[in-house]
Design a protein around this motif. Structure first.
Motif, PDB file in Angstrom:
ATOM      1  N   ASP A   1       6.912 -10.812  -5.104  1.00 27.77           N
ATOM      2  CA  ASP A   1       8.277 -10.277  -5.184  1.00 27.77           C
ATOM      3  C   ASP A   1       8.340  -8.904  -5.843  1.00 27.77           C
ATOM      4  OD1 ASP A   1       9.125 -12.608  -3.983  1.00 27.77           O
ATOM      5  OD2 ASP A   1      10.002 -13.469  -5.808  1.00 27.77           O
ATOM      6  N   ASN A   2       7.302  -8.525  -6.562  1.00 25.16           N
ATOM      7  CA  ASN A   2       7.308  -7.248  -7.269  1.00 25.16           C
ATOM      8  C   ASN A   2       6.380  -6.198  -6.669  1.00 25.16           C
ATOM      9  OD1 ASN A   2       9.076  -7.308  -9.806  1.00 25.16           O
ATOM     10  ND2 ASN A   2       8.109  -9.329  -9.741  1.00 25.16           N
ATOM     11  N   LEU A   3       5.691  -6.535  -5.594  1.00 23.95           N
ATOM     12  CA  LEU A   3       4.767  -5.568  -4.994  1.00 23.95           C
ATOM     13  C   LEU A   3       5.458  -4.275  -4.586  1.00 23.95           C
ATOM     14  CD1 LEU A   3       2.218  -7.449  -2.720  1.00 23.95           C
ATOM     15  CD2 LEU A   3       1.749  -5.993  -4.687  1.00 23.95           C
ATOM     16  N   ASP A   4       6.578  -4.371  -3.883  1.00 24.44           N
ATOM     17  CA  ASP A   4       7.268  -3.152  -3.448  1.00 24.44           C
ATOM     18  C   ASP A   4       7.684  -2.306  -4.650  1.00 24.44           C
ATOM     19  OD1 ASP A   4       6.965  -3.709  -0.765  1.00 24.44           O
ATOM     20  OD2 ASP A   4       8.990  -4.528  -0.524  1.00 24.44           O
ATOM     21  N   ARG A   5       8.185  -2.949  -5.679  1.00 25.29           N
ATOM     22  CA  ARG A   5       8.620  -2.239  -6.892  1.00 25.29           C
ATOM     23  C   ARG A   5       7.455  -1.525  -7.569  1.00 25.29           C
ATOM     24  NH1 ARG A   5       9.868  -5.552 -12.100  1.00 25.29           N
ATOM     25  NH2 ARG A   5      10.046  -3.891 -13.603  1.00 25.29           N
ATOM     26  N   VAL A   6       6.355  -2.228  -7.765  1.00 25.90           N
ATOM     27  CA  VAL A   6       5.195  -1.645  -8.442  1.00 25.90           C
ATOM     28  C   VAL A   6       4.566  -0.550  -7.580  1.00 25.90           C
ATOM     29  CG1 VAL A   6       2.909  -2.160  -9.388  1.00 25.90           C
ATOM     30  CG2 VAL A   6       4.822  -3.696  -9.851  1.00 25.90           C
ATOM     31  N   ASN A   7       4.487  -0.772  -6.270  1.00 28.97           N
ATOM     32  CA  ASN A   7       3.945   0.253  -5.377  1.00 28.97           C
ATOM     33  C   ASN A   7       4.834   1.495  -5.349  1.00 28.97           C
ATOM     34  OD1 ASN A   7       1.608  -1.107  -4.630  1.00 28.97           O
ATOM     35  ND2 ASN A   7       2.613  -2.164  -2.948  1.00 28.97           N
ATOM     36  N   ALA A   8       6.143   1.302  -5.405  1.00 32.88           N
ATOM     37  CA  ALA A   8       7.065   2.442  -5.430  1.00 32.88           C
ATOM     38  C   ALA A   8       6.869   3.261  -6.708  1.00 32.88           C
ATOM     39  CB  ALA A   8       8.505   1.967  -5.310  1.00 32.88           C
ATOM     40  N   ILE A   9       6.622   2.593  -7.807  1.00 30.82           N
ATOM     41  CA  ILE A   9       6.347   3.305  -9.063  1.00 30.82           C
ATOM     42  C   ILE A   9       5.071   4.129  -8.917  1.00 30.82           C
ATOM     43  CG2 ILE A   9       5.695   3.007 -11.493  1.00 30.82           C
ATOM     44  CD1 ILE A   9       7.651   0.548 -11.460  1.00 30.82           C
ATOM     45  N   ALA A  10       4.048   3.534  -8.310  1.00 33.71           N
ATOM     46  CA  ALA A  10       2.803   4.282  -8.079  1.00 33.71           C
ATOM     47  C   ALA A  10       3.088   5.533  -7.272  1.00 33.71           C
ATOM     48  CB  ALA A  10       1.778   3.408  -7.361  1.00 33.71           C
ATOM     49  N   GLU A  11       3.810   5.380  -6.173  1.00 39.10           N
ATOM     50  CA  GLU A  11       4.063   6.513  -5.280  1.00 39.10           C
ATOM     51  C   GLU A  11       4.903   7.606  -5.939  1.00 39.10           C
ATOM     52  OE1 GLU A  11       5.615   4.624  -1.747  1.00 39.10           O
ATOM     53  OE2 GLU A  11       3.589   4.273  -0.982  1.00 39.10           O
ATOM     54  N   ARG A  12       5.710   7.254  -6.920  1.00 29.97           N
ATOM     55  CA  ARG A  12       6.518   8.249  -7.643  1.00 29.97           C
ATOM     56  C   ARG A  12       5.782   8.817  -8.863  1.00 29.97           C
ATOM     57  NH1 ARG A  12      10.470   4.207  -7.169  1.00 29.97           N
ATOM     58  NH2 ARG A  12      10.377   3.859  -9.418  1.00 29.97           N
ATOM     59  N   SER A  13       4.644   8.252  -9.187  1.00 25.23           N
ATOM     60  CA  SER A  13       3.915   8.670 -10.384  1.00 25.23           C
ATOM     61  C   SER A  13       3.265  10.038 -10.193  1.00 25.23           C
ATOM     62  CB  SER A  13       2.827   7.656 -10.732  1.00 25.23           C
ATOM     63  OG  SER A  13       3.395   6.442 -11.133  1.00 25.23           O
ATOM     64  N   PRO A  14       3.310  10.871 -11.231  1.00 28.37           N
ATOM     65  CA  PRO A  14       2.602  12.151 -11.158  1.00 28.37           C
ATOM     66  C   PRO A  14       1.122  11.910 -10.873  1.00 28.37           C
ATOM     67  CG  PRO A  14       4.015  12.074 -13.092  1.00 28.37           C
ATOM     68  CD  PRO A  14       4.005  10.689 -12.500  1.00 28.37           C
ATOM     69  N   GLY A  15       0.576  12.652  -9.948  1.00 29.34           N
ATOM     70  CA  GLY A  15      -0.841  12.532  -9.610  1.00 29.34           C
ATOM     71  C   GLY A  15      -1.150  11.562  -8.495  1.00 29.34           C
ATOM     72  N   PHE A  16      -0.184  10.762  -8.070  1.00 31.93           N
ATOM     73  CA  PHE A  16      -0.417   9.859  -6.943  1.00 31.93           C
ATOM     74  C   PHE A  16      -0.620  10.691  -5.675  1.00 31.93           C
ATOM     75  CE2 PHE A  16       1.140   7.758  -3.145  1.00 31.93           C
ATOM     76  CZ  PHE A  16       0.395   6.596  -3.136  1.00 31.93           C
ATOM     77  N   VAL A  17      -1.606  10.289  -4.863  1.00 29.26           N
ATOM     78  CA  VAL A  17      -1.889  10.994  -3.615  1.00 29.26           C
ATOM     79  C   VAL A  17      -1.665  10.097  -2.405  1.00 29.26           C
ATOM     80  CG1 VAL A  17      -3.682  12.179  -2.276  1.00 29.26           C
ATOM     81  CG2 VAL A  17      -3.533  12.547  -4.756  1.00 29.26           C
ATOM     82  N   TRP A  18      -2.254   8.899  -2.422  1.00 33.41           N
ATOM     83  CA  TRP A  18      -2.244   8.044  -1.226  1.00 33.41           C
ATOM     84  C   TRP A  18      -2.631   6.617  -1.618  1.00 33.41           C
ATOM     85  CZ3 TRP A  18      -6.450   5.323   0.785  1.00 33.41           C
ATOM     86  CH2 TRP A  18      -6.266   4.769   2.048  1.00 33.41           C
ATOM     87  N   ARG A  19      -2.159   5.640  -0.828  1.00 35.99           N
ATOM     88  CA  ARG A  19      -2.617   4.260  -0.991  1.00 35.99           C
ATOM     89  C   ARG A  19      -2.709   3.598   0.371  1.00 35.99           C
ATOM     90  NH1 ARG A  19       1.441   0.219  -0.762  1.00 35.99           N
ATOM     91  NH2 ARG A  19       3.532   1.103  -0.732  1.00 35.99           N
ATOM     92  N   LEU A  20      -3.627   2.669   0.490  1.00 38.97           N
ATOM     93  CA  LEU A  20      -3.780   1.871   1.701  1.00 38.97           C
ATOM     94  C   LEU A  20      -2.612   0.908   1.786  1.00 38.97           C
ATOM     95  CD1 LEU A  20      -5.618   0.915   4.093  1.00 38.97           C
ATOM     96  CD2 LEU A  20      -6.579  -0.755   2.482  1.00 38.97           C
TER      97      LEU A  20
END
Length: 151
Positions: free
Chosen positions: A25-44
């Motif tokens: 239930d929290n995957l989308d939320r945690v992944n969205a945080i990753a994608e908004r994080s400074p330095g994030f480039v890409w994820r599978l």
């Protein structure tokens, strides 16, 4: 160069099991945080916007991503809501007796394949840390050395 990471684990239960609900239930939320994080480039990610459909080795679930640098990845992992889920990982994943996490440098713009990433993990497991595959200890030591050289 950018920093790639692969983290694998075996789910304790099917993803549809109620015991996996908090994680799923929290995957989308945690992944969205990753994608908004400074330095994030890409994820599978697959069609479901996460990587739960991908597997390597002996049916291991995966997390594969690329970051601008180690500090960006470290900040995301340990200084965002992600850490709350990291601390509860034993509720959802079996304990691993062999390495389940690896880092390596990739040229900017490169998106590692799952086969490439898994081969890095296997190299890390069989040969230990090297320029081709390393872990948190090695990257943190490298960061400390850079800081000392710049001081």
């Amino acid at each position: 160069m950018h920093l790639a990471e692969l983290n694998i684990g075996r789910f304790k239960h099917p993803v549809s099991d109620p015991r996996m609900a908090e994680f799923m239930d929290n995957l989308d939320r945690v992944n969205a945080i990753a994608e908004r994080s400074p330095g994030f480039v890409w994820r599978l990610k697959g069609d479901n916007n996460n990587a739960t459909e991908f597997r390597v080795g002996e049916d291991m679930a995966v997390n594969l991503s690329v970051w601008a640098d180690a500090k960006s990845l470290e900040t995301y992992v340990f200084k965002t809501v992600h850490v709350q889920f990291y601390k509860k990982r034993e509720a959802w994943f079996d304990l691993m007796e062999k390495p389940h996490f690896v880092l390596w440098w990739v040229p900017e713009g490169h998106r590692p394949s799952l086969d490439e990433a898994y081969s890095r993990l296997q190299r890390f497991e069989s040969e230990g840390p090297s320029e081709e595959a390393f872990g948190w200890t090695e990257i943190m030591d490298e960061q400390r050395m850079r800081t000392l050289r710049c001081a």
